[in-house]
Design a protein around this motif. Sequence first.
Motif, mmCIF file in Angstrom:
data_model
loop_
_atom_site.group_PDB
_atom_site.id
_atom_site.type_symbol
_atom_site.label_atom_id
_atom_site.label_comp_id
_atom_site.label_asym_id
_atom_site.label_seq_id
_atom_site.Cartn_x
_atom_site.Cartn_y
_atom_site.Cartn_z
ATOM 1 N N HIS A 1 0.873 -1.178 0.000
ATOM 2 C CA HIS A 1 0.000 0.000 0.000
ATOM 3 C C HIS A 1 0.904 1.220 0.000
ATOM 4 O O HIS A 1 1.938 1.216 0.664
ATOM 5 C CB HIS A 1 -0.890 0.027 1.245
ATOM 6 C CG HIS A 1 -1.651 -1.225 1.468
ATOM 7 N ND1 HIS A 1 -2.837 -1.498 0.823
ATOM 8 C CD2 HIS A 1 -1.379 -2.303 2.247
ATOM 9 C CE1 HIS A 1 -3.269 -2.695 1.213
ATOM 10 N NE2 HIS A 1 -2.405 -3.201 2.072
ATOM 11 N N GLY A 2 0.510 2.264 -0.736
ATOM 12 C CA GLY A 2 1.375 3.429 -0.804
ATOM 13 C C GLY A 2 0.642 4.723 -0.996
ATOM 14 O O GLY A 2 -0.539 4.749 -1.353
ATOM 15 N N MET A 3 1.357 5.808 -0.739
ATOM 16 C CA MET A 3 0.834 7.152 -0.958
ATOM 17 C C MET A 3 1.997 8.103 -1.211
ATOM 18 O O MET A 3 3.107 7.898 -0.710
ATOM 19 C CB MET A 3 0.019 7.647 0.232
ATOM 20 C CG MET A 3 0.819 7.832 1.510
ATOM 21 S SD MET A 3 -0.143 8.534 2.860
ATOM 22 C CE MET A 3 -0.071 10.264 2.432
ATOM 23 N N THR A 4 1.736 9.127 -2.014
ATOM 24 C CA THR A 4 2.701 10.183 -2.237
ATOM 25 C C THR A 4 2.645 11.147 -1.066
ATOM 26 O O THR A 4 1.562 11.463 -0.574
ATOM 27 C CB THR A 4 2.387 10.920 -3.554
ATOM 28 O OG1 THR A 4 2.494 9.980 -4.629
ATOM 29 C CG2 THR A 4 3.328 12.074 -3.799
ATOM 30 N N ALA A 5 3.815 11.602 -0.621
ATOM 31 C CA ALA A 5 3.861 12.532 0.512
ATOM 32 C C ALA A 5 5.100 13.408 0.411
ATOM 33 O O ALA A 5 6.123 12.990 -0.115
ATOM 34 C CB ALA A 5 3.896 11.751 1.825
ATOM 35 N N ASN A 6 4.970 14.624 0.926
ATOM 36 C CA ASN A 6 6.161 15.452 1.073
ATOM 37 C C ASN A 6 6.378 15.812 2.537
ATOM 38 O O ASN A 6 7.318 16.523 2.860
ATOM 39 C CB ASN A 6 6.128 16.682 0.164
ATOM 40 C CG ASN A 6 5.005 17.632 0.489
ATOM 41 O OD1 ASN A 6 4.184 17.379 1.357
ATOM 42 N ND2 ASN A 6 4.950 18.739 -0.224
ATOM 43 N N ALA A 7 5.531 15.309 3.428
ATOM 44 C CA ALA A 7 5.675 15.548 4.867
ATOM 45 C C ALA A 7 6.570 14.473 5.461
ATOM 46 O O ALA A 7 6.117 13.473 6.009
ATOM 47 C CB ALA A 7 4.312 15.565 5.545
ATOM 48 N N PHE A 8 7.876 14.683 5.317
ATOM 49 C CA PHE A 8 8.893 13.735 5.749
ATOM 50 C C PHE A 8 10.114 14.516 6.181
ATOM 51 O O PHE A 8 10.454 15.525 5.570
ATOM 52 C CB PHE A 8 9.252 12.803 4.574
ATOM 53 C CG PHE A 8 10.600 12.153 4.696
ATOM 54 C CD1 PHE A 8 10.807 11.118 5.586
ATOM 55 C CD2 PHE A 8 11.670 12.589 3.932
ATOM 56 C CE1 PHE A 8 12.058 10.518 5.708
ATOM 57 C CE2 PHE A 8 12.921 11.996 4.039
ATOM 58 C CZ PHE A 8 13.111 10.956 4.940
ATOM 59 N N MET A 9 10.762 14.059 7.240
ATOM 60 C CA MET A 9 12.030 14.672 7.631
ATOM 61 C C MET A 9 12.828 13.727 8.515
ATOM 62 O O MET A 9 12.275 12.802 9.103
ATOM 63 C CB MET A 9 11.824 15.992 8.362
ATOM 64 C CG MET A 9 11.174 15.874 9.707
ATOM 65 S SD MET A 9 11.023 17.508 10.455
ATOM 66 C CE MET A 9 11.311 17.084 12.148
#
Length: 158
Positions: A29-37
Motif C-alpha cells: 500500500h502506498g501514498m505520495t507525501a512530502n511531509a517527511f524529515m
Amino acid sequence: MDNRLFRDAMGKFATGVTVILTETDGDPHGMTANAFMSVSLDPKLVVISIKENARMLSKIQESKKFSVNILAAQQEDISMIFAGQLKDQQVSFGRLADMPVIPDALAQVACEVSAEYVEGDHTLFIGRVKDIKLEDGNPLLYFAGRYRNLEDLAEVSN
C-alpha cells in the motif's frame, strides 16, 4: 486566516517528493507525501505525517513499518500514481529489509514504527531506520503546487 492562505504559504517551501509504502497481508500500500524529515542521527529516526482520513493511516498502524522512497526527477509518474492522479497503472516493487520499495528511487529508507503522535488532523509516525539504499541522480521536487526539477527552480529564481 483562511486555509488557502496557509496552503499557499506552505507551498513556498520547496520539498522533495516521496512515496510512503507499507505492507499488510502481503499486499503493498502506498501514498505520495512530502511531509517527511529526519529526526535523529543516534538513534537513526525519521518522521512522516499522515492525514487522519488517509487509507494509509490504518495500514501503517497495522503493519508497524513503512518505507520512505525519495523520488528521482524522472519518477513524476510514480508520484502521480500514488497520489491517485494516474489510474490503472501497474507499479513494480523492490524489497529492502522485508519492505516494499520503489526501484530506482534516490533513497529507499526502511523503518519500523517506534512511536506515533496525533497532532491536529494528522498522525506523526516516528520510524527507526532499519536499512537504506541509495542511487545517484537528481530529485523530483514540489514547489508552488507543481512538480519541478532543479533546472525549473533555477529559472524561477532568475
